[in-house]
Design a protein around this motif. Structure first.
Motif, PDB file in Angstrom:
ATOM      1  N   PRO A   1     -37.141 -30.043  24.536  1.00  0.00           N
ATOM      2  CA  PRO A   1     -37.677 -31.383  24.286  1.00  0.00           C
ATOM      3  C   PRO A   1     -37.173 -31.947  22.958  1.00  0.00           C
ATOM      4  O   PRO A   1     -37.142 -31.245  21.951  1.00  0.00           O
ATOM      5  N   THR A   2     -36.775 -33.207  22.986  1.00  0.00           N
ATOM      6  CA  THR A   2     -36.249 -33.862  21.782  1.00  0.00           C
ATOM      7  C   THR A   2     -37.191 -34.934  21.240  1.00  0.00           C
ATOM      8  O   THR A   2     -36.991 -35.414  20.135  1.00  0.00           O
ATOM      9  N   ALA A   3     -38.155 -35.345  22.025  1.00  0.00           N
ATOM     10  CA  ALA A   3     -39.066 -36.451  21.723  1.00  0.00           C
ATOM     11  C   ALA A   3     -38.341 -37.795  21.676  1.00  0.00           C
ATOM     12  O   ALA A   3     -38.933 -38.807  21.318  1.00  0.00           O
ATOM     13  N   LYS A   4     -37.074 -37.833  22.089  1.00  0.00           N
ATOM     14  CA  LYS A   4     -36.308 -39.083  22.083  1.00  0.00           C
ATOM     15  C   LYS A   4     -36.703 -39.963  23.256  1.00  0.00           C
ATOM     16  O   LYS A   4     -37.001 -39.484  24.347  1.00  0.00           O
ATOM     17  N   TYR A   5     -36.685 -41.267  22.982  1.00  0.00           N
ATOM     18  CA  TYR A   5     -36.811 -42.245  24.056  1.00  0.00           C
ATOM     19  C   TYR A   5     -35.410 -42.515  24.583  1.00  0.00           C
ATOM     20  O   TYR A   5     -34.486 -42.730  23.798  1.00  0.00           O
ATOM     21  N   VAL A   6     -35.248 -42.455  25.897  1.00  0.00           N
ATOM     22  CA  VAL A   6     -33.941 -42.618  26.508  1.00  0.00           C
ATOM     23  C   VAL A   6     -34.010 -43.682  27.603  1.00  0.00           C
ATOM     24  O   VAL A   6     -35.086 -43.979  28.136  1.00  0.00           O
ATOM     25  N   THR A   7     -32.843 -44.226  27.920  1.00  0.00           N
ATOM     26  CA  THR A   7     -32.721 -45.256  28.943  1.00  0.00           C
ATOM     27  C   THR A   7     -31.530 -44.929  29.827  1.00  0.00           C
ATOM     28  O   THR A   7     -30.501 -44.480  29.325  1.00  0.00           O
ATOM     29  N   ALA A   8     -31.664 -45.144  31.110  1.00  0.00           N
ATOM     30  CA  ALA A   8     -30.553 -44.980  32.034  1.00  0.00           C
ATOM     31  C   ALA A   8     -30.635 -46.066  33.106  1.00  0.00           C
ATOM     32  O   ALA A   8     -31.724 -46.552  33.423  1.00  0.00           O
ATOM     33  N   THR A   9     -29.486 -46.416  33.632  1.00  0.00           N
ATOM     34  CA  THR A   9     -29.441 -47.360  34.739  1.00  0.00           C
ATOM     35  C   THR A   9     -29.099 -46.597  36.011  1.00  0.00           C
ATOM     36  O   THR A   9     -28.477 -45.535  35.962  1.00  0.00           O
ATOM     37  N   GLY A  10     -29.522 -47.153  37.139  1.00  0.00           N
ATOM     38  CA  GLY A  10     -29.221 -46.490  38.400  1.00  0.00           C
ATOM     39  C   GLY A  10     -29.426 -47.407  39.583  1.00  0.00           C
ATOM     40  O   GLY A  10     -29.821 -48.573  39.440  1.00  0.00           O
ATOM     41  N   MET A  11     -29.115 -46.861  40.745  1.00  0.00           N
ATOM     42  CA  MET A  11     -29.304 -47.580  42.003  1.00  0.00           C
ATOM     43  C   MET A  11     -29.862 -46.622  43.036  1.00  0.00           C
ATOM     44  O   MET A  11     -29.514 -45.443  43.048  1.00  0.00           O
ATOM     45  N   SER A  12     -30.700 -47.154  43.883  1.00  0.00           N
ATOM     46  CA  SER A  12     -31.259 -46.397  44.987  1.00  0.00           C
ATOM     47  C   SER A  12     -31.106 -47.219  46.258  1.00  0.00           C
ATOM     48  O   SER A  12     -31.340 -48.428  46.248  1.00  0.00           O
ATOM     49  N   MET A  13     -30.704 -46.551  47.323  1.00  0.00           N
ATOM     50  CA  MET A  13     -30.682 -47.179  48.638  1.00  0.00           C
ATOM     51  C   MET A  13     -31.634 -46.364  49.509  1.00  0.00           C
ATOM     52  O   MET A  13     -31.515 -45.139  49.589  1.00  0.00           O
ATOM     53  N   ILE A  14     -32.581 -47.052  50.094  1.00  0.00           N
ATOM     54  CA  ILE A  14     -33.621 -46.375  50.865  1.00  0.00           C
ATOM     55  C   ILE A  14     -33.685 -46.982  52.259  1.00  0.00           C
ATOM     56  O   ILE A  14     -33.639 -48.203  52.421  1.00  0.00           O
ATOM     57  N   ARG A  15     -33.824 -46.109  53.245  1.00  0.00           N
ATOM     58  CA  ARG A  15     -34.019 -46.547  54.627  1.00  0.00           C
ATOM     59  C   ARG A  15     -35.486 -46.335  54.977  1.00  0.00           C
ATOM     60  O   ARG A  15     -36.013 -45.215  54.867  1.00  0.00           O
ATOM     61  N   PHE A  16     -36.125 -47.433  55.348  1.00  0.00           N
ATOM     62  CA  PHE A  16     -37.535 -47.404  55.743  1.00  0.00           C
ATOM     63  C   PHE A  16     -37.656 -47.581  57.250  1.00  0.00           C
ATOM     64  O   PHE A  16     -36.949 -48.406  57.831  1.00  0.00           O
ATOM     65  N   VAL A  17     -38.536 -46.822  57.860  1.00  0.00           N
ATOM     66  CA  VAL A  17     -38.893 -46.997  59.267  1.00  0.00           C
ATOM     67  C   VAL A  17     -40.417 -47.011  59.332  1.00  0.00           C
ATOM     68  O   VAL A  17     -41.069 -46.095  58.817  1.00  0.00           O
ATOM     69  N   ASP A  18     -40.964 -48.070  59.901  1.00  0.00           N
ATOM     70  CA  ASP A  18     -42.426 -48.226  60.020  1.00  0.00           C
ATOM     71  C   ASP A  18     -43.125 -48.083  58.666  1.00  0.00           C
ATOM     72  O   ASP A  18     -44.179 -47.449  58.546  1.00  0.00           O
ATOM     73  N   GLY A  19     -42.504 -48.631  57.615  1.00  0.00           N
ATOM     74  CA  GLY A  19     -43.122 -48.647  56.292  1.00  0.00           C
ATOM     75  C   GLY A  19     -43.023 -47.348  55.514  1.00  0.00           C
ATOM     76  O   GLY A  19     -43.646 -47.210  54.462  1.00  0.00           O
ATOM     77  N   LYS A  20     -42.233 -46.387  56.012  1.00  0.00           N
ATOM     78  CA  LYS A  20     -42.096 -45.089  55.336  1.00  0.00           C
ATOM     79  C   LYS A  20     -40.629 -44.787  55.072  1.00  0.00           C
ATOM     80  O   LYS A  20     -39.750 -45.120  55.874  1.00  0.00           O
TER      81      LYS A  20
END
Length: 153
Positions: free
Chosen positions: A97-116
């Motif tokens: 643990p460093t106690a540092k605050y960190v930031t990252a960018t990303g992308m997610s692609m999600i497939r939903f069926v019937d709300g799940k």
């Protein structure tokens, strides 16, 4: 039924920002498959397996906040571009643990069926995260060549 773009925002808000474990079961199908979350590249299968990953990640990082910056929806699929900020307060990939605050960018692609969620693909800037934690130095990747005498051994 909610739009998939609303569901992906709900996922990030409840599961990550609020840390609401029950939302994993609310939004994940029993057969959900996740790609790209684990350090070794293996898939996460089902909500119980995801919960293990989630607990490990939340043990390493606190004050997690994901801001969804944009979503694009097509049929069962929705893509979200996001930024995560968090504090490194526990071991992560053998990094103390460093106690540092960190930031990252990303992308997610999600497939939903019937709300799940039935399948998800995630990609985030792991190099930037590791650099902020001090695990790697970006100087070695500098685009400008440095004379040998100026390089640190």
């Amino acid at each position: 039924m909610a739009k998939n773009s609303d569901l992906i925002r709900q996922w990030f808000e409840e599961v990550w920002n609020q840390g609401r474990e029950a939302a994993i079961d609310d939004l994940c199908s029993l057969q959900a498959i996740g790609h790209g979350q684990t350090p070794d590249g293996s898939d996460i299968v089902g909500p119980d397996h995801f919960r293990q990953f989630w607990k490990t990640f939340r043990a390493a990082f606190t004050s997690i906040h994901v801001e969804v910056r944009q979503t694009i929806e097509e049929g069962e699929l929705v893509m979200a571009r996001w930024t995560i900020t968090m504090q490194h307060t526990g071991p992560f990939l053998a990094i103390a643990p460093t106690a540092k605050y960190v930031t990252a960018t990303g992308m997610s692609m999600i497939r939903f069926v019937d709300g799940k969620i039935v399948e998800a693909w995630d990609n985030y800037d792991q190099l930037a995260l590791l650099a902020q934690l001090g695990a790697v130095s970006l100087h070695q990747f500098s685009a400008v060549a440095r004379p040998a005498e100026a390089q640190v051994a």
